[in-house]
Structure formats: C-alpha cells, structure tokens
Design a protein around this motif. Structure first.
Motif, PDB file in Angstrom:
ATOM      1  N   ASP A 165     -10.030   0.097   0.024  1.00  0.00           N
ATOM      2  CA  ASP A 165     -11.381  -0.390  -0.376  1.00  0.00           C
ATOM      3  C   ASP A 165     -11.293  -1.498  -1.042  1.00  0.00           C
ATOM      4  O   ASP A 165     -10.743  -1.400  -2.218  1.00  0.00           O
ATOM      5  N   VAL A 166     -11.926  -2.521  -0.588  1.00  0.00           N
ATOM      6  CA  VAL A 166     -11.829  -3.737  -1.677  1.00  0.00           C
ATOM      7  C   VAL A 166     -12.391  -3.895  -2.945  1.00  0.00           C
ATOM      8  O   VAL A 166     -12.098  -4.781  -3.623  1.00  0.00           O
ATOM      9  N   ASN A 167     -13.290  -2.803  -3.253  1.00  0.00           N
ATOM     10  CA  ASN A 167     -13.902  -2.662  -4.483  1.00  0.00           C
ATOM     11  C   ASN A 167     -13.229  -1.777  -5.660  1.00  0.00           C
ATOM     12  O   ASN A 167     -13.567  -1.617  -6.511  1.00  0.00           O
ATOM     13  N   VAL A 186       0.873  -1.274   0.099  1.00  0.00           N
ATOM     14  CA  VAL A 186       0.112   0.075   0.058  1.00  0.00           C
ATOM     15  C   VAL A 186       0.860   1.269  -0.109  1.00  0.00           C
ATOM     16  O   VAL A 186       0.467   2.126  -0.721  1.00  0.00           O
ATOM     17  N   TYR A 187       1.823   1.067   0.952  1.00  0.00           N
ATOM     18  CA  TYR A 187       2.965   2.278   0.751  1.00  0.00           C
ATOM     19  C   TYR A 187       3.570   2.635  -0.501  1.00  0.00           C
ATOM     20  O   TYR A 187       3.777   3.707  -0.978  1.00  0.00           O
ATOM     21  N   LYS A 188       3.977   1.562  -1.372  1.00  0.00           N
ATOM     22  CA  LYS A 188       4.692   1.603  -2.451  1.00  0.00           C
ATOM     23  C   LYS A 188       3.725   2.336  -3.406  1.00  0.00           C
ATOM     24  O   LYS A 188       3.924   3.082  -4.214  1.00  0.00           O
ATOM     25  N   TYR A 189       2.500   1.813  -3.479  1.00  0.00           N
ATOM     26  CA  TYR A 189       1.387   2.244  -4.266  1.00  0.00           C
ATOM     27  C   TYR A 189       1.215   3.810  -4.068  1.00  0.00           C
ATOM     28  O   TYR A 189       0.778   4.536  -5.110  1.00  0.00           O
ATOM     29  N   ASP A 227      -4.945 -14.020  -5.093  1.00  0.00           N
ATOM     30  CA  ASP A 227      -4.995 -14.801  -3.845  1.00  0.00           C
ATOM     31  C   ASP A 227      -4.874 -13.696  -2.669  1.00  0.00           C
ATOM     32  O   ASP A 227      -5.607 -13.795  -1.505  1.00  0.00           O
ATOM     33  N   VAL A 228      -3.980 -12.875  -2.683  1.00  0.00           N
ATOM     34  CA  VAL A 228      -3.893 -11.969  -1.744  1.00  0.00           C
ATOM     35  C   VAL A 228      -5.170 -10.823  -1.497  1.00  0.00           C
ATOM     36  O   VAL A 228      -5.452 -10.643  -0.479  1.00  0.00           O
ATOM     37  N   TRP A 281      -6.525  -1.981  -6.724  1.00  0.00           N
ATOM     38  CA  TRP A 281      -5.661  -2.970  -5.845  1.00  0.00           C
ATOM     39  C   TRP A 281      -5.409  -4.181  -6.626  1.00  0.00           C
ATOM     40  O   TRP A 281      -4.610  -5.226  -6.371  1.00  0.00           O
ATOM     41  N   GLU A 282      -6.266  -4.306  -7.914  1.00  0.00           N
ATOM     42  CA  GLU A 282      -5.986  -5.536  -8.788  1.00  0.00           C
ATOM     43  C   GLU A 282      -4.727  -5.429  -9.341  1.00  0.00           C
ATOM     44  O   GLU A 282      -4.122  -6.565 -10.130  1.00  0.00           O
ATOM     45  N   LYS A 283      -3.967  -4.163  -9.456  1.00  0.00           N
ATOM     46  CA  LYS A 283      -2.728  -3.932  -9.982  1.00  0.00           C
ATOM     47  C   LYS A 283      -1.463  -4.009  -9.106  1.00  0.00           C
ATOM     48  O   LYS A 283      -0.359  -4.268  -9.379  1.00  0.00           O
ATOM     49  N   VAL A 284      -1.816  -4.030  -7.650  1.00  0.00           N
ATOM     50  CA  VAL A 284      -1.161  -4.196  -6.622  1.00  0.00           C
ATOM     51  C   VAL A 284      -0.901  -5.670  -6.217  1.00  0.00           C
ATOM     52  O   VAL A 284       0.264  -5.959  -5.859  1.00  0.00           O
TER      53      VAL A 284
END
Length: 363
Positions: free
Chosen positions: A37-39, A18-21, A50-51, A43-46
């Motif tokens: 925010d899971v939606n 998260v910090y890097k992003y 599985d994570v 975050w699909e790029k990060v």
C-alpha cells in the motif's frame, strides 16, 4: 520467486525488501501477501525516497478526466446550500436519456435521493443511530447503480468471493483423491462481478473511530487488499498470465466506514508485487450546506472507479492476443504471482478437517 522476474529499481529488489520487512512483523500484515500500500508509512522505513517514488509511479496512469457534460452538471450545485435550492437544481434539470446519457442519469437519481433524505432528516438520523446495513441501504447503494450500464452485478450481503474461495480451497482434493469439506471464507460487503469474474469489492462499517478502529483497520489494510489480490490473480489467470496485459489490469475497492469512503485500486505494476493506491477520503455530508464540497467529489470518485472497471472489463473480454505456438512459450516467462497468505491453521489429517465441519460449508 525467480530473481529475474523480480521488480528491480536501481540496486533494490522490491520483493526482497518486502520479504525482509515481513519477517519482522509479529502480526499479519499485507506485506506477508506481497501487497504494498503506497500510503502505508511503514514503507518509508524500508525504501529510500527514490525507490518509493518509482513504486508509486510505475505503470500508474492518471485517473480518467471527468466528462465535460458531467462536470458541467455538477457545477450547477455550487453555492447551493439548502435543501430547497439543491432540490430545485436537481429537478429543474431536464430528464437525461437513461441509455445515451447514463452517467448523467445516474448522477441525477443519486442526488435526488440524497436531497430527499436531507428533507426528512434521514441523513442525520442514520448517521447518529444507523447500523451497518442501514447505511448501506440508504446511501452506499446509490453508488452501486453507477455500474449498471456495464452489465456488472453488484452483489451485497451473504456472498463469498469466488476468487478468495478458490484460493482458500485450492488444496480441497486430498492426496488420496478424497474431497475435503469446503472452507468458508470471509465475505466482503460488496462484490462487482460479471460472467463469474470479479472486478471489485467493498467493506463497510457503521462505527466511526476516526480511522483507527480495529474493524476498519483490519478490513482496510488486510482483508480488503487480500480479496482484491485474489480477484486480480484470477483475472490474470484467465488471460493466461500474459505479461503484456497483466500490468494493465486493475481491481477497485471501497472502504466504507460510517459516512466516510476511501476508494482503492490494486494492480501488479511489475514483478511479484501487488500495489494498492488509495484515493483521498470522501464523505457524505450530514448537512446539506456541504453538499457541493463533499458529495460532488464522492460522486466523481465513484465515476472514476467505474471507468477503471470498464477498462479492465474490456481487456478481459478481448482476451489475450492469439499467438503462434512458438510465441506462446516466450509469453510464459511472465512472473506467476504468489497467492495471498492464508493465516488459518491448516489441519494435517482428514479426521481433523471433519471435526471442523461446523465452520465449513460444502457447495
């Protein structure tokens, strides 16, 4: 942040990613406050799938199932598509006990009020020309009443969040002992509060730009989550940052735009991360023919948010388990969650702060 307290999934430290992003973002993003925010498709790029799946799953129990009697009551409106049909069902039902059957009583009152608004064309007129406060007063206020039997105050209007104000003014006492002017913070359109502690909030807007308007995007993805995080951290502090209780606390949020509503929950499932989980968007139908398909699910979601507030309220009011002093030290190994990012420029002298007194208030 201590690596030992971070959220580790396999070989991935969530906070580090998260910090890097966050460092790649040129404008403020919720990630700057370690809010996920899971939606949010970013975050699909990060994270790999599985994570990301584990981020969504961790300490995330299903929402409470609707009470059978409430479900049965709502089903009575199925296939009722006209004002008269809806009215007859709503009024033909027996009067519910306002104490023993509070949720049924609230539902009935909310439905009767909306059906009456259909009869006189209020819904279509407000939808076409209503301002933000018109929509809140006419429609969203009925959802506020759902929380009455929890002794929760639903504050709308000109009121700051206590938790956000505390975070923003945490450096109010200067190094020389002087007290600086209190900084005014942005105010949510609704605060759910009891005994000085806050359990939820909402933001509202009147213009419907299909979810891409600047106001809606800012409030939904930045302002609202940050206020929710402030509220969550204040409750954690009240519970002495008890590592067993912290993941059980949840704050609710509502993003109201025109006649659309997205309900949100925030929690701290692990480590330093605060997670936002949005529910499916609901809408107040302009046409009574869509009442059962649209309005009933909205009432159901509101009730489920109320049950989340009730659960958190019970945890807070019970307080942390009393421990012997030898156990207490071990409990303090829980991660202390960092506050939300404050993007305001911070003046470095008392003189400069005084020049900004026109935009501050002292209480």
């Amino acid at each position: 942040m201590s690596e030992s307290n971070m959220w580790r999934i396999g070989n991935t430290y969530v906070e580090k990613e998260v910090y890097k992003y966050a460092k790649t973002q040129k404008s403020e993003h919720a990630c700057h406050s370690f809010i996920v925010d899971v939606n949010d498709k970013c975050w699909e790029k990060v994270f790999d799938s599985d994570v990301l799946k584990e981020i969504k799953r961790k300490n995330n129990p299903k929402l409470e199932t609707l009470l059978p009697e409430l479900d049965e009551y709502y089903e009575r409106f199925k296939n009722k598509t006209t004002v008269d049909e809806l009215w007859r069902v709503a009024k033909a039902t027996q009067e519910f006990d306002p104490v023993v059957q509070f949720d049924l009583d609230w539902s009935q009152r909310a439905i009767v009020d909306l059906v009456s608004s259909y009869r006189w064309g209020v819904v279509s007129r407000v939808a076409a020309t209503g301002l933000e406060k018109d929509i809140m007063v006419r429609f969203w206020r009925n959802l506020d009443l759902c929380f009455d039997n929890l002794s929760i105050e639903t504050k709308r209007g000109d009121q700051q969040s206590t938790a956000t104000s505390a975070r923003t003014n945490e450096e109010r006492v200067g190094d020389d002992g002087s007290i600086l002017p209190k900084i005014r913070v942005e105010k949510p359109d609704l605060i759910l509060i009891k005994d000085g502690y806050e359990y939820g909030c909402s933001e509202a807007g009147s213009e419907d730009n299909a979810g891409v308007g600047v106001k809606e995007a800012f409030e939904r993805y930045i302002k609202l989550p940050k206020i929710m995080k402030d509220m969550l951290l204040r409750l954690q502090s009240k519970l002495d940052n008890d590592k067993e209780l912290m993941p059980k606390l949840k704050i609710v949020g509502f993003s109201h735009t025109h006649l659309r509503m997205t309900a949100l929950t925030m929690d701290n499932p692990c480590g330093y991360i605060c997670r936002v989980i949005p529910l499916a968007e609901q809408v107040i139908p302009v046409q009574p023919s869509l009442f059962y398909a649209n309005m009933i699910p909205l009432l159901e979601v509101t009730w489920k948010m109320k049950k989340i507030v009730q659960s958190t309220l019970e945890i807070v009011e019970a307080g942390p388990e009393k421990r012997r002093s030898s156990d207490y030290a071990r409990n303090q190994q829980a991660a202390i969650i960092p506050s939300s990012l404050d993007v305001r420029s911070k003046p470095n002298s008392r003189k400069r702060r005084r020049t900004e007194s026109s935009t501050t208030e002292d209480q």
